[in-house]
Design a protein around this motif. Structure first.
Motif, PDB file in Angstrom:
ATOM      1  N   GLU A 154     -21.974  28.539  41.064  1.00 24.90           N
ATOM      2  CA  GLU A 154     -22.502  29.179  39.842  1.00 24.90           C
ATOM      3  C   GLU A 154     -23.185  28.120  38.976  1.00 24.90           C
ATOM      4  OE1 GLU A 154     -19.542  31.273  37.497  1.00 24.90           O
ATOM      5  OE2 GLU A 154     -20.806  31.222  35.699  1.00 24.90           O
ATOM      6  N   PHE A 155     -24.349  28.474  38.428  1.00 28.15           N
ATOM      7  CA  PHE A 155     -25.075  27.595  37.499  1.00 28.15           C
ATOM      8  C   PHE A 155     -25.327  28.405  36.236  1.00 28.15           C
ATOM      9  CE2 PHE A 155     -26.153  26.330  41.796  1.00 28.15           C
ATOM     10  CZ  PHE A 155     -26.167  24.946  41.776  1.00 28.15           C
ATOM     11  N   SER A 156     -24.541  28.196  35.180  1.00 26.03           N
ATOM     12  CA  SER A 156     -24.667  29.032  33.978  1.00 26.03           C
ATOM     13  C   SER A 156     -24.810  28.196  32.723  1.00 26.03           C
ATOM     14  CB  SER A 156     -23.433  29.923  33.817  1.00 26.03           C
ATOM     15  OG  SER A 156     -23.354  30.853  34.860  1.00 26.03           O
ATOM     16  N   ASP A 157     -25.654  28.709  31.823  1.00 24.94           N
ATOM     17  CA  ASP A 157     -25.825  28.106  30.504  1.00 24.94           C
ATOM     18  C   ASP A 157     -24.887  28.831  29.539  1.00 24.94           C
ATOM     19  OD1 ASP A 157     -26.649  27.292  27.983  1.00 24.94           O
ATOM     20  OD2 ASP A 157     -28.754  27.129  28.585  1.00 24.94           O
ATOM     21  N   LEU A 261     -22.882  24.581  31.646  1.00 23.83           N
ATOM     22  CA  LEU A 261     -23.579  23.601  30.819  1.00 23.83           C
ATOM     23  C   LEU A 261     -23.993  24.216  29.487  1.00 23.83           C
ATOM     24  CD1 LEU A 261     -23.783  22.288  33.646  1.00 23.83           C
ATOM     25  CD2 LEU A 261     -26.172  21.785  33.171  1.00 23.83           C
ATOM     26  N   MET A 262     -23.929  23.416  28.432  1.00 24.48           N
ATOM     27  CA  MET A 262     -24.501  23.828  27.144  1.00 24.48           C
ATOM     28  C   MET A 262     -25.956  23.374  27.142  1.00 24.48           C
ATOM     29  SD  MET A 262     -22.452  25.477  25.200  1.00 24.48           S
ATOM     30  CE  MET A 262     -20.702  25.845  25.076  1.00 24.48           C
ATOM     31  N   GLY A 263     -26.772  24.086  27.918  1.00 17.72           N
ATOM     32  CA  GLY A 263     -28.175  23.714  28.059  1.00 17.72           C
ATOM     33  C   GLY A 263     -28.342  22.578  29.051  1.00 17.72           C
ATOM     34  N   GLU A 264     -29.588  22.134  29.200  1.00 18.17           N
ATOM     35  CA  GLU A 264     -29.894  21.115  30.203  1.00 18.17           C
ATOM     36  C   GLU A 264     -30.460  19.847  29.569  1.00 18.17           C
ATOM     37  OE1 GLU A 264     -31.538  22.940  34.052  1.00 18.17           O
ATOM     38  OE2 GLU A 264     -32.226  24.303  32.483  1.00 18.17           O
ATOM     39  N   GLU A 265     -30.297  19.739  28.254  1.00 19.82           N
ATOM     40  CA  GLU A 265     -30.832  18.551  27.580  1.00 19.82           C
ATOM     41  C   GLU A 265     -29.709  17.800  26.885  1.00 19.82           C
ATOM     42  OE1 GLU A 265     -33.742  20.088  24.924  1.00 19.82           O
ATOM     43  OE2 GLU A 265     -35.159  20.513  26.555  1.00 19.82           O
ATOM     44  N   ASN A 266     -29.903  16.517  26.718  1.00 19.19           N
ATOM     45  CA  ASN A 266     -28.971  15.679  25.951  1.00 19.19           C
ATOM     46  C   ASN A 266     -27.567  15.677  26.556  1.00 19.19           C
ATOM     47  OD1 ASN A 266     -31.037  15.165  24.048  1.00 19.19           O
ATOM     48  ND2 ASN A 266     -30.613  17.133  23.081  1.00 19.19           N
ATOM     49  N   LEU A 267     -27.504  15.592  27.884  1.00 17.98           N
ATOM     50  CA  LEU A 267     -26.210  15.508  28.566  1.00 17.98           C
ATOM     51  C   LEU A 267     -26.099  14.171  29.284  1.00 17.98           C
ATOM     52  CD1 LEU A 267     -26.005  19.023  30.315  1.00 17.98           C
ATOM     53  CD2 LEU A 267     -24.831  18.313  28.221  1.00 17.98           C
ATOM     54  N   ASP A 268     -24.907  13.637  29.318  1.00 15.84           N
ATOM     55  CA  ASP A 268     -24.620  12.436  30.100  1.00 15.84           C
ATOM     56  C   ASP A 268     -23.362  12.706  30.927  1.00 15.84           C
ATOM     57  OD1 ASP A 268     -24.339   9.905  31.131  1.00 15.84           O
ATOM     58  OD2 ASP A 268     -23.335   9.120  29.338  1.00 15.84           O
ATOM     59  N   PRO A 269     -23.492  12.714  32.290  1.00 18.38           N
ATOM     60  CA  PRO A 269     -24.665  12.566  33.129  1.00 18.38           C
ATOM     61  C   PRO A 269     -25.715  13.653  32.835  1.00 18.38           C
ATOM     62  CG  PRO A 269     -22.645  12.627  34.466  1.00 18.38           C
ATOM     63  CD  PRO A 269     -22.268  12.968  33.076  1.00 18.38           C
ATOM     64  N   TRP A 271     -27.055  16.287  33.827  1.00 17.91           N
ATOM     65  CA  TRP A 271     -26.995  17.449  34.723  1.00 17.91           C
ATOM     66  C   TRP A 271     -28.070  18.471  34.339  1.00 17.91           C
ATOM     67  CZ3 TRP A 271     -21.034  18.769  34.213  1.00 17.91           C
ATOM     68  CH2 TRP A 271     -20.286  17.785  34.870  1.00 17.91           C
ATOM     69  N   THR A 272     -28.630  19.141  35.345  1.00 24.79           N
ATOM     70  CA  THR A 272     -29.533  20.271  35.103  1.00 24.79           C
ATOM     71  C   THR A 272     -29.200  21.346  36.138  1.00 24.79           C
ATOM     72  OG1 THR A 272     -31.257  19.652  36.663  1.00 24.79           O
ATOM     73  CG2 THR A 272     -31.417  18.702  34.439  1.00 24.79           C
ATOM     74  N   PHE A 273     -29.850  22.506  36.013  1.00 28.68           N
ATOM     75  CA  PHE A 273     -29.689  23.562  37.018  1.00 28.68           C
ATOM     76  C   PHE A 273     -30.694  23.386  38.148  1.00 28.68           C
ATOM     77  CE2 PHE A 273     -28.533  26.028  33.030  1.00 28.68           C
ATOM     78  CZ  PHE A 273     -27.174  25.837  33.207  1.00 28.68           C
ATOM     79  N   GLY A 274     -31.604  22.407  38.001  1.00 29.90           N
ATOM     80  CA  GLY A 274     -32.681  22.254  38.982  1.00 29.90           C
ATOM     81  C   GLY A 274     -33.770  23.273  38.679  1.00 29.90           C
ATOM     82  N   PRO A 275     -34.856  23.229  39.469  1.00 27.34           N
ATOM     83  CA  PRO A 275     -36.011  24.083  39.168  1.00 27.34           C
ATOM     84  C   PRO A 275     -35.706  25.569  39.203  1.00 27.34           C
ATOM     85  CG  PRO A 275     -36.364  22.773  41.178  1.00 27.34           C
ATOM     86  CD  PRO A 275     -35.060  22.335  40.600  1.00 27.34           C
ATOM     87  N   GLU A 276     -34.671  25.991  39.921  1.00 28.54           N
ATOM     88  CA  GLU A 276     -34.381  27.434  40.024  1.00 28.54           C
ATOM     89  C   GLU A 276     -33.651  28.001  38.811  1.00 28.54           C
ATOM     90  OE1 GLU A 276     -33.265  29.484  43.650  1.00 28.54           O
ATOM     91  OE2 GLU A 276     -33.106  27.491  44.549  1.00 28.54           O
ATOM     92  N   GLY A 277     -33.173  27.151  37.929  1.00 24.26           N
ATOM     93  CA  GLY A 277     -32.540  27.642  36.701  1.00 24.26           C
ATOM     94  C   GLY A 277     -31.169  28.263  36.941  1.00 24.26           C
TER      95      GLY A 277
END
Ligand SMILES: NC(=O)c1ccc[n+]([C@@H]2O[C@H](COP(=O)([O-])OP(=O)(O)OC[C@H]3O[C@@H](n4cnc5c(N)ncnc54)[C@H](OP(=O)(O)O)[C@@H]3O)[C@@H](O)[C@H]2O)c1
Length: 353
Positions: A154-157, A261-269, A271-277
């Motif tokens: 699962e990849f959720s914001d 994730l609380m969004g995909e910006e300003n995280l360390d590491p 992390w992102t969801f990748g291009p598929e969101g």
């Protein structure tokens, strides 16, 4: 034959389940239990926002136990095994997103005994766990042979998750990493997700280590992040990732992961969801390898509408009712039930056309 359904609790899942029962051609809503005293005595249709239905909500379990109903959709905040056992003993089939997906003989013994005593059936379902984490990857695996690896992820914001208390006090967002790592979340999630992994292992026939490996990772904010629980400050937890893995010779053969994730910006590491969101993803490695991505269950940040994963969870419960009512008494998992599908919308009439 129309099956009579009681809705247990009217939170996000409960409200969606009532609406789903109303849309289902083979089901009729006959009762509703509520936890909140201010909802008791009110018409259920008014509680869920569809206008009067002539069904009154009650906060009395005795009233529900004494009522004539075929099934209960049991969706409270937390499962109370005594309630579930009493519902089963009273002869009501129970479909629930709060547990009993694939209990072991020992952990399911009390509920199995209650179900058999009441000539009723208990079925645990949902979206994750209870759908994307085991049922659907297992179904997809039918299109491969020599399976070596199964993954559900699962990849959720979570900025769309309007439950500040749960985010802060249960999920540990905004805490220090140490506090979050030792908080209740791992234990709360383990039971359901470990059952999901075990179901995949047993059904595929992997010779896996009986101990499921549960691990977690944390990302912290590097700048203030706006969220439903207020601002998450730098250094505080803003991303969580949990994995449950069945190991064969020390290597994962089944892995279920959630990325919150609380969004995909300003995280360390970073992390992102990748291009598929945002999505749910299922992968089968065998002959052939393939990956399936499911979109539409996660809301977009700032978007309209309900949390569609919650609506999907309720639909999965409601659509299971006829099969669960027809199943032999005891606990029925996906491995026991026939194919469950949705139902066609009622034909449009008159001016709707
Ligand atoms: N397996 C899955 O994929 C999946 C997916 C989504 C949710 N779930 C689970 O399904 C359950 C319901 O989720 P939800 O999103 O509907 O939650 P929710 O919106 O928080 O609603 C839960 C409802 O439970 C009742 N409640 C509140 N406090 C309670 C308490 N102390 N004891 C008993 N009941 C209480 C309330 O009902 P009233 O408002 O009627 O008083 C409340 O509205 C949760 O356990 C959740 O974890 C599972």
């Amino acid at each position: 034959m129309t099956l009579r359904v009681v809705q247990w609790a009217t939170g996000g899942v409960g409200v969606a389940a009532v609406k789903a029962v109303l849309e289902h051609p083979d089901l009729e809503l006959v009762g509703c239990w509520v936890h909140s005293p201010e909802k008791a005595g009110r018409d259920v249709g008014e509680i869920v926002g569809v206008g009067p239905l002539g069904v009154t909500a009650t906060d009395s379990i005795d009233e529900i136990l004494a009522s004539e109903a075929d099934a209960v959709i049991y969706a409270p905040l937390m499962a109370n095994p005594d309630e579930v056992a009493a519902l089963l003993r009273s002869g009501k089939n129970v479909v629930t997103p709060v547990g009993w997906l694939y209990p072991s003989a020992r952990s399911g013994a009390t509920m199995r005994e209650a179900a058999i005593a009441g000539n009723a059936t208990l079925h645990g379902t949902g979206i994750a766990p209870g759908g994307i984490s085991e049922k659907f990857p297992l179904m997809l695996s039918a299109m491969s042979t020599g399976v070596t690896f199964l993954r559900a992820e699962e990849f959720s914001d979570l900025r769309t998750y309007e439950a500040p208390d749960v985010l802060r006090h249960v999920m540990g967002f905004g805490d220090t990493p140490d506090k979050a790592l030792t908080g209740p979340m791992q234990k709360l999630l383990d039971t359901g997700f470990i059952q999901a992994v075990r179901m995949c292992v047993d059904q595929l026939g992997f010779a896996a280590d009986p101990k499921i490996r549960a691990t977690q990772e944390i990302a912290v904010a590097t700048a203030p992040i706006a969220s439903p629980m207020g601002t998450i400050e730098p250094g505080q937890v803003a991303g969580r990732r949990f994995h449950w893995e069945a190991l064969v010779d020390g290597e994962p053969a089944v892995r279920v992961t959630v990325n919150w994730l609380m969004g995909e910006e300003n995280l360390d590491p970073a992390w992102t969801f990748g291009p598929e969101g945002q999505r749910y993803e299922m992968e089968v490695r065998g002959n052939p390898d393939f990956t399936v991505s499911v979109k539409g269950f996660q809301s977009e940040v700032g978007g309209e509408g309900p949390e569609y994963g919650v609506v999907g969870t309720a639909a999965h419960c409601v659509n299971s009712v006829p099969a669960v009512c027809a199943a032999p008494p005891g606990i029925a998992t996906y491995l026991d039930l026939p194919l469950i599908s949705g139902k066609a919308a009622a034909p449009k009439t008159g001016t709707d056309r």
